[in-house]
Design a protein around this motif. Structure first.
Motif, PDB file in Angstrom:
ATOM      1  N   VAL A  81      28.825  -1.600   3.039  1.00 46.47           N
ATOM      2  CA  VAL A  81      28.132  -1.546   4.103  1.00 46.47           C
ATOM      3  C   VAL A  81      28.038   0.100   4.840  1.00 46.47           C
ATOM      4  O   VAL A  81      27.595   0.365   5.748  1.00 46.47           O
ATOM      5  CB  VAL A  81      28.753  -2.221   5.165  1.00 46.47           C
ATOM      6  N   HIS A  82      28.777   0.930   4.311  1.00 50.05           N
ATOM      7  CA  HIS A  82      28.744   2.207   4.564  1.00 50.05           C
ATOM      8  C   HIS A  82      28.202   3.115   3.453  1.00 50.05           C
ATOM      9  O   HIS A  82      28.080   4.439   3.919  1.00 50.05           O
ATOM     10  CB  HIS A  82      30.180   2.942   5.009  1.00 50.05           C
ATOM     11  N   LEU A  83      27.398   2.648   2.645  1.00 48.94           N
ATOM     12  CA  LEU A  83      26.577   3.640   1.649  1.00 48.94           C
ATOM     13  C   LEU A  83      25.322   4.165   2.547  1.00 48.94           C
ATOM     14  O   LEU A  83      24.732   3.547   3.245  1.00 48.94           O
ATOM     15  CB  LEU A  83      26.233   2.805   0.679  1.00 48.94           C
ATOM     16  N   PRO A  84      25.293   5.605   2.359  1.00 47.33           N
ATOM     17  CA  PRO A  84      24.256   6.325   3.105  1.00 47.33           C
ATOM     18  C   PRO A  84      22.910   5.364   2.900  1.00 47.33           C
ATOM     19  O   PRO A  84      22.185   5.620   3.899  1.00 47.33           O
ATOM     20  CB  PRO A  84      24.478   7.752   2.655  1.00 47.33           C
ATOM     21  N   GLU A  85      22.496   5.383   1.981  1.00 43.65           N
ATOM     22  CA  GLU A  85      21.100   4.760   1.628  1.00 43.65           C
ATOM     23  C   GLU A  85      21.028   3.402   1.946  1.00 43.65           C
ATOM     24  O   GLU A  85      19.745   2.785   1.964  1.00 43.65           O
ATOM     25  CB  GLU A  85      20.743   4.607  -0.041  1.00 43.65           C
ATOM     26  N   LEU A  86      21.919   2.563   2.546  1.00 45.07           N
ATOM     27  CA  LEU A  86      21.847   1.468   3.357  1.00 45.07           C
ATOM     28  C   LEU A  86      21.866   1.488   4.750  1.00 45.07           C
ATOM     29  O   LEU A  86      21.907   0.214   5.547  1.00 45.07           O
ATOM     30  CB  LEU A  86      23.018   0.453   2.712  1.00 45.07           C
ATOM     31  N   GLN A  87      21.956   2.453   5.375  1.00 45.32           N
ATOM     32  CA  GLN A  87      22.267   2.668   6.652  1.00 45.32           C
ATOM     33  C   GLN A  87      20.597   2.477   7.315  1.00 45.32           C
ATOM     34  O   GLN A  87      19.613   2.797   6.722  1.00 45.32           O
ATOM     35  CB  GLN A  87      22.794   4.103   7.118  1.00 45.32           C
ATOM     36  N   GLY A  88      20.586   1.765   8.642  1.00 43.11           N
ATOM     37  CA  GLY A  88      19.289   1.527   9.144  1.00 43.11           C
ATOM     38  C   GLY A  88      18.588   0.288   8.817  1.00 43.11           C
ATOM     39  O   GLY A  88      17.521   0.238   9.318  1.00 43.11           O
ATOM     40  N   LEU A  89      19.109  -0.384   7.955  1.00 45.82           N
ATOM     41  CA  LEU A  89      18.238  -1.722   7.447  1.00 45.82           C
ATOM     42  C   LEU A  89      18.057  -2.529   8.686  1.00 45.82           C
ATOM     43  O   LEU A  89      19.089  -2.650   9.525  1.00 45.82           O
ATOM     44  CB  LEU A  89      19.228  -2.587   6.315  1.00 45.82           C
ATOM     45  N   ARG A  90      16.866  -3.059   8.739  1.00 46.95           N
ATOM     46  CA  ARG A  90      16.806  -4.003   9.825  1.00 46.95           C
ATOM     47  C   ARG A  90      17.471  -5.411   9.623  1.00 46.95           C
ATOM     48  O   ARG A  90      17.991  -6.051  10.688  1.00 46.95           O
ATOM     49  CB  ARG A  90      15.277  -4.306  10.049  1.00 46.95           C
ATOM     50  N   ARG A  91      17.546  -5.784   8.473  1.00 40.58           N
ATOM     51  CA  ARG A  91      18.135  -7.006   8.085  1.00 40.58           C
ATOM     52  C   ARG A  91      19.017  -6.931   6.824  1.00 40.58           C
ATOM     53  O   ARG A  91      18.514  -6.417   5.980  1.00 40.58           O
ATOM     54  CB  ARG A  91      17.358  -8.243   8.059  1.00 40.58           C
ATOM     55  N   PHE A  92      20.193  -7.537   6.916  1.00 41.10           N
ATOM     56  CA  PHE A  92      21.073  -7.317   5.645  1.00 41.10           C
ATOM     57  C   PHE A  92      21.774  -8.850   5.464  1.00 41.10           C
ATOM     58  O   PHE A  92      22.415  -9.087   6.467  1.00 41.10           O
ATOM     59  CB  PHE A  92      22.278  -6.141   5.897  1.00 41.10           C
ATOM     60  N   MET A  93      21.332  -9.491   4.412  1.00 41.19           N
ATOM     61  CA  MET A  93      21.729 -10.749   4.320  1.00 41.19           C
ATOM     62  C   MET A  93      22.675 -11.104   3.018  1.00 41.19           C
ATOM     63  O   MET A  93      22.783 -10.212   2.395  1.00 41.19           O
ATOM     64  CB  MET A  93      20.641 -11.638   4.159  1.00 41.19           C
TER      65      MET A  93
END
Length: 130
Positions: A81-93
């Motif tokens: 959840v802290h990976l830089p490339e996953l920041q700003g996702l609108r939806r994470f399921m």
């Protein structure tokens, strides 16, 4: 990462029973993968299926039985959840049958309105033809 260990575990799970190695290899090549090694031994793994901009789906999370109870699943999910490339996702399921309390610690919540969600679900697709 140790693909053979990952495949051996995932191919026996309720969510991907019988998945062919070639299918899993393709899936991993097109995902953001995170693992935990003990020395050279793969002991935990997870992947995120994502466009790295708007959407992510957490999948194939596991910790080998001999390494459970040591906080590795928390470390794995915290890393993801802290990976830089996953920041700003609108939806994470994600989907889980039994680990809701783990994921809720990292902000995942039950879907409050499943009405807009739809799926094509083939739970036994890897077992067909065996």
């Amino acid at each position: 990462m140790d693909f053979d260990t990952i495949h051996a575990f995932i191919s026996q799970t309720y969510w991907a029973k019988g998945i062919p190695a070639s299918t899993l290899r393709t899936a991993l090549e097109h995902s953001v993968c995170v693992g935990i090694l003990h020395g050279k031994e793969q002991v935990a793994f997870a992947r995120v299926i994502t466009d790295k901009a708007t959407f992510g789906y957490l999948a194939d999370v596991f910790v080998l039985p001999a390494y459970r109870g040591q906080g590795l699943s928390k470390r794995l999910i915290d890393t993801i959840v802290h990976l830089p490339e996953l920041q700003g996702l609108r939806r994470f399921m994600l989907a889980t049958k039994d680990a809701h309390s783990l994921y809720s610690q990292f902000g995942f919540k039950p879907v409050t309105d499943p009405t807009p969600l739809m799926q094509i679900h083939r739970p036994d697709i890897y077992l067909q033809g065996q």
